[in-house]
Design a protein around this motif. Structure first.
Motif, PDB file in Angstrom:
ATOM      1  N   ALA A 216       0.835  -1.208   0.000  1.00  0.00           N
ATOM      2  CA  ALA A 216       0.000   0.000   0.000  1.00  0.00           C
ATOM      3  C   ALA A 216       0.867   1.255   0.000  1.00  0.00           C
ATOM      4  N   LEU A 217       1.981   1.214   0.735  1.00  0.00           N
ATOM      5  CA  LEU A 217       2.900   2.351   0.757  1.00  0.00           C
ATOM      6  C   LEU A 217       3.566   2.544  -0.601  1.00  0.00           C
ATOM      7  N   ALA A 218       3.976   1.446  -1.229  1.00  0.00           N
ATOM      8  CA  ALA A 218       4.553   1.540  -2.574  1.00  0.00           C
ATOM      9  C   ALA A 218       3.546   2.128  -3.557  1.00  0.00           C
ATOM     10  N   ARG A 219       2.301   1.689  -3.467  1.00  0.00           N
ATOM     11  CA  ARG A 219       1.249   2.202  -4.351  1.00  0.00           C
ATOM     12  C   ARG A 219       1.036   3.698  -4.143  1.00  0.00           C
ATOM     13  N   ALA A 220       1.149   4.156  -2.889  1.00  0.00           N
ATOM     14  CA  ALA A 220       0.957   5.576  -2.603  1.00  0.00           C
ATOM     15  C   ALA A 220       2.105   6.428  -3.128  1.00  0.00           C
ATOM     16  N   LEU A 221       3.337   5.924  -3.018  1.00  0.00           N
ATOM     17  CA  LEU A 221       4.500   6.744  -3.345  1.00  0.00           C
ATOM     18  C   LEU A 221       4.939   6.636  -4.800  1.00  0.00           C
ATOM     19  N   VAL A 222       4.419   5.661  -5.547  1.00  0.00           N
ATOM     20  CA  VAL A 222       4.875   5.463  -6.918  1.00  0.00           C
ATOM     21  C   VAL A 222       4.559   6.687  -7.784  1.00  0.00           C
ATOM     22  N   ARG A 223       3.588   7.463  -7.404  1.00  0.00           N
ATOM     23  CA  ARG A 223       3.203   8.653  -8.185  1.00  0.00           C
ATOM     24  C   ARG A 223       3.904   9.914  -7.699  1.00  0.00           C
ATOM     25  N   GLU A 224       4.839   9.789  -6.767  1.00  0.00           N
ATOM     26  CA  GLU A 224       5.563  10.936  -6.194  1.00  0.00           C
ATOM     27  C   GLU A 224       4.581  12.008  -5.727  1.00  0.00           C
ATOM     28  N   PRO A 225       3.703  11.694  -4.774  1.00  0.00           N
ATOM     29  CA  PRO A 225       2.674  12.645  -4.356  1.00  0.00           C
ATOM     30  C   PRO A 225       3.248  13.832  -3.593  1.00  0.00           C
ATOM     31  N   THR A 226       2.583  14.957  -3.711  1.00  0.00           N
ATOM     32  CA  THR A 226       2.915  16.123  -2.901  1.00  0.00           C
ATOM     33  C   THR A 226       2.417  15.955  -1.478  1.00  0.00           C
ATOM     34  N   LEU A 227       1.283  15.259  -1.330  1.00  0.00           N
ATOM     35  CA  LEU A 227       0.637  15.098  -0.029  1.00  0.00           C
ATOM     36  C   LEU A 227       0.336  13.624   0.207  1.00  0.00           C
ATOM     37  N   LEU A 228       0.745  13.129   1.391  1.00  0.00           N
ATOM     38  CA  LEU A 228       0.492  11.750   1.786  1.00  0.00           C
ATOM     39  C   LEU A 228      -0.338  11.757   3.058  1.00  0.00           C
ATOM     40  N   LEU A 229      -1.509  11.123   3.010  1.00  0.00           N
ATOM     41  CA  LEU A 229      -2.434  11.083   4.135  1.00  0.00           C
ATOM     42  C   LEU A 229      -2.461   9.667   4.706  1.00  0.00           C
ATOM     43  N   LEU A 230      -2.215   9.546   6.008  1.00  0.00           N
ATOM     44  CA  LEU A 230      -2.126   8.249   6.670  1.00  0.00           C
ATOM     45  C   LEU A 230      -3.192   8.166   7.756  1.00  0.00           C
ATOM     46  N   ASP A 231      -4.156   7.272   7.577  1.00  0.00           N
ATOM     47  CA  ASP A 231      -5.245   7.116   8.542  1.00  0.00           C
ATOM     48  C   ASP A 231      -5.013   5.853   9.371  1.00  0.00           C
ATOM     49  N   GLU A 232      -4.218   5.982  10.425  1.00  0.00           N
ATOM     50  CA  GLU A 232      -3.882   4.884  11.333  1.00  0.00           C
ATOM     51  C   GLU A 232      -3.431   3.626  10.577  1.00  0.00           C
ATOM     52  N   PRO A 233      -2.462   3.752   9.671  1.00  0.00           N
ATOM     53  CA  PRO A 233      -2.099   2.603   8.833  1.00  0.00           C
ATOM     54  C   PRO A 233      -1.350   1.499   9.576  1.00  0.00           C
TER      55      PRO A 233
END
Length: 237
Positions: free
Chosen positions: A138-155
């Protein structure tokens, strides 16, 4: 119901919230909340259950409408929830590459999985993973797009203690490398102290405290202060 417009933030800024209002009937869950998150900054949001933490995160993610105020944030920020939400009928690399829709998607997914220590499992299925491994995907999926903002809901809430420590180290390393602004919603005071540059305390629909975490820190004193703000006494011998 008026939904505030969402605009792209400047490069040095990950997200800006100004005067944000969200109500359920007569109850205001968010009451004129102001917040700024910079690129590369790790912000933890703590507070009692029902205080509005996840509501604020969902508003930033574009998942909830608001009644007032302004949000400046990416239209599609990266979000990681407590549940990994991997698609069981897709391989790991296909899960990571969801939405990329371009040549080279497998190579990009492979590089992202390599970063989280799963580069040798591209063609495996989600059912073969442990809980910690699934959150790595899930973390790889989130960061693969080089996001400006990363939101973590109790992961990390559902992970065992050892796996949580490993995930903390991984997320700190990857945030330092990719430099998204991060908002972490957590009930774990120690997790907030370990990960965050700033810790926000939500109370009464607003942000009651904004504490900078200057390292090295006296973790025991900061923990006692945070628990006191949350109305939890610290036991002493």
């Amino acid at each position: 119901m008026n939904v505030a417009p969402r605009a792209s933030a400047p490069l040095e800024t990950a997200a800006v919230v100004a005067g944000l209002v969200r109500a359920y009937g007569e109850r205001r869950v968010l009451d004129h909340v102001d917040l700024h998150i910079a690129r590369g900054e790790f912000v933890a949001l703590i507070g009692r259950s029902g205080c509005g933490k996840t509501t604020l995160l969902r508003a930033l993610a574009g998942l909830d409408s608001i009644q007032g105020g302004r949000i400046e944030a990416p239209r599609t920020p990266a979000v990681i929830f407590q549940e990994h939400r991997l698609l069981p009928w897709k391989s790991l690399w296909q899960n990571v590459a969801l939405g990329l829709g371009e040549p080279g998607a497998r190579d990009r997914a492979s590089a992202a999985l390599e970063e989280v220590g799963l580069g040798d499992r591209l063609d495996d299925w989600p059912r073969t993973l442990s809980g910690g491994q699934a959150q790595r995907v899930a973390l790889a999926r989130a960061l693969v797009r080089e996001p400006t903002l990363l939101l973590l809901d109790e992961p990390f809430a559902a992970l065992d203690a050892l796996t949580r420590i490993q995930m903390h180290r991984l997320i700190k390393r990857l945030v330092a490398k990719h430099r998204p602004g991060v908002l972490l919603v957590t009930h774990d005071v120690d997790e907030a102290i370990n990960l965050a540059d700033r810790i926000l305390i939500m109370r009464g629909g607003g942000l009651a405290r904004d504490l900078a975490v200057t390292r090295p820190i006296d973790a025991a004193d900061l923990r006692a202060e945070l628990l006191s703000e949350l109305g939890v006494g610290v036991e002493t011998d």
